[in-house]
Design an enzyme around this catalytic site. Structure first.
Site, PDB file in Angstrom:
ATOM      1  N   LYS A 199      32.906  51.273  33.148  1.00 20.36           N
ATOM      2  CA  LYS A 199      33.116  49.846  33.451  1.00 20.36           C
ATOM      3  C   LYS A 199      31.849  49.264  34.081  1.00 20.36           C
ATOM      4  O   LYS A 199      31.372  48.203  33.681  1.00 20.36           O
ATOM      5  CB  LYS A 199      34.304  49.691  34.415  1.00 20.36           C
ATOM      6  CG  LYS A 199      34.465  48.272  34.935  1.00 20.36           C
ATOM      7  CD  LYS A 199      35.470  48.140  36.064  1.00 20.36           C
ATOM      8  CE  LYS A 199      35.345  46.746  36.682  1.00 20.36           C
ATOM      9  NZ  LYS A 199      36.239  46.503  37.801  1.00 20.36           N
ATOM     10  N   LYS A 257      25.563  45.855  43.360  1.00 22.02           N
ATOM     11  CA  LYS A 257      26.504  46.920  42.965  1.00 22.02           C
ATOM     12  C   LYS A 257      26.202  47.400  41.541  1.00 22.02           C
ATOM     13  O   LYS A 257      26.132  48.596  41.262  1.00 22.02           O
ATOM     14  CB  LYS A 257      27.926  46.353  43.065  1.00 22.02           C
ATOM     15  CG  LYS A 257      29.006  47.144  42.382  1.00 22.02           C
ATOM     16  CD  LYS A 257      29.576  48.214  43.267  1.00 22.02           C
ATOM     17  CE  LYS A 257      30.579  49.084  42.507  1.00 22.02           C
ATOM     18  NZ  LYS A 257      31.013  50.225  43.244  1.00 22.02           N
ATOM     19  N   THR A 260      34.979  44.829  41.759  1.00 21.43           N
ATOM     20  CA  THR A 260      33.709  44.945  41.039  1.00 21.43           C
ATOM     21  C   THR A 260      33.838  44.128  39.758  1.00 21.43           C
ATOM     22  O   THR A 260      34.640  44.471  38.885  1.00 21.43           O
ATOM     23  CB  THR A 260      33.422  46.422  40.660  1.00 21.43           C
ATOM     24  OG1 THR A 260      33.391  47.192  41.854  1.00 21.43           O
ATOM     25  CG2 THR A 260      32.093  46.541  39.926  1.00 21.43           C
TER      26      THR A 260
END
Ligand code: NAD
Length: 294
Positions: free
Chosen positions: A243, A168, A93
């Site tokens: 994050k 995402k 990611t």
């Protein structure tokens, strides 16, 4: 069956590589951490001495690394070491700008590239039930799909380079915001003398229904499988939620999107994390919200 190089054999990478081995692929891996190497070796992954050696004979390379800077710097050497025409799949990611840089550098070195971040966490990586969100050319996606199917059960082509990371980041911004909304509703209900079960029974079948409530309820009781029933052990750690929220804010800043709720959720998770809660499940933020006074 393909020859696959796998770089980054951590909490996610080791079980993902293990599922590729189970599916009959020849998997050669590399990681900087001895513990990660041993975990992957125990799953049948052949360990190379260096990252370039792990990809030198690969048809496909999968990277599963912590952040954009790790991906950009590690793939520089990998692109040079791999045979031309190798398909590189980055499942980390990372920020959209680094994902696009990865695509550009890969293309310039004569390779095919796909960004393919996942959702489903360590449990999904173990079970081979991850969702892959992919960005890149149709040919690269078509080649990657059967390999990704050994590690996941839903594989979506979201668009061109970076589109997987964009999907995402947008999805997880919804998740961060909605979890805080659900937690705030439970805290308000407590103050108003309304039981957790009563709020759950009403909201789970009303317009407040969402995944954070009905698949991941942040109070113990209504949903026995949620982390709230086991002391907020993760699950999905608050540090990883933070994050992803920070990535959403970076992308919002670069693209000029107004994401006021995303910014508020980022600030709240940053404060939760700063008080030593990064290792707890992200739904544990309800305990911290209770301690705040208006
Ligand atoms: P992790 O820290 O357990 O694993 C990352 C691994 O990369 C480590 O073992 C590290 O030693 C290795 N590494 C770093 N630089 C390297 C290099 N240059 N060469 C070789 N190895 C290197 O992290 P993780 O939980 O496996 O997550 C990996 C990625 O997946 C992250 O981008 C994360 O955001 C994402 N992700 C994690 C989860 C989760 O629940 N853990 C869920 C979805 C997505």
């Amino acid at each position: 069956m393909a020859r696959i190089g796998f770089i980054g054999l951590g909490n996610m990478g080791a079980p993902m590589a293990g599922n590729l081995v189970k599916a009959g692929h020849e998997v050669t891996g590399f990681d900087l951490a001895p513990a990660a190497i041993e975990a992957a070796r125990a799953r049948g992954v052949t360990i190379a001495d260096t990252a370039p050696a792990a990809v030198a004979h690969a048809d496909i390379v999968v990277t599963m690394l912590p952040s954009g800077k790790h991906v950009v710097s590690a793939t520089e050497g990998l692109f040079a070491a791999a045979a031309k025409g190798t398909l590189f799949i980055d499942s980390s990611t990372i920020d959209v700008a680094s994902a696009r840089a990865f695509h550009e550098a890969g293309r310039a070195a004569g390779h095919e590239t796909l960004d393919a971040p996942v959702s489903g966490g360590v449990g999904g990586a173990e079970a081979g039930t991850l969702t892959f969100m992919c960005g890149g050319a149709a040919d690269a996606f078509a080649k990657a799909e059967p390999v990704l199917a050994a590690m996941g059960k839903k594989i979506v082509h979201c668009g061109d380079a970076g589109a997987g990371q964009a999907a995402k980041i947008c999805n997880n911004m919804i998740l961060g915001i909605s979890m805080i909304g659900v937690c705030e509703a439970f805290v308000l209900a407590e103050k108003l003398g309304l039981s957790h079960q009563a709020l759950y029974d009403v909201a789970s079948t009303s317009s407040g229904q969402c995944w954070s409530l009905t698949s991941y309820c942040p109070v113990p009781g209504p949903l026995p499988t949620s982390p709230a029933n086991r002391g907020y052990a993760p699950g999905f750690a608050a540090a990883l939620m933070l994050k992803d929220l920070r990535l959403s804010q970076e992308a919002a800043g670069q693209s000029g999107a107004v994401t006021a709720m995303g910014a508020a959720a980022t600030d709240l998770f940053a404060a939760f994390d700063a008080e030593g809660n990064g290792g707890k499940d992200f739904s544990g933020i309800i305990e911290w919200l209770r301690t705040r006074h208006g």
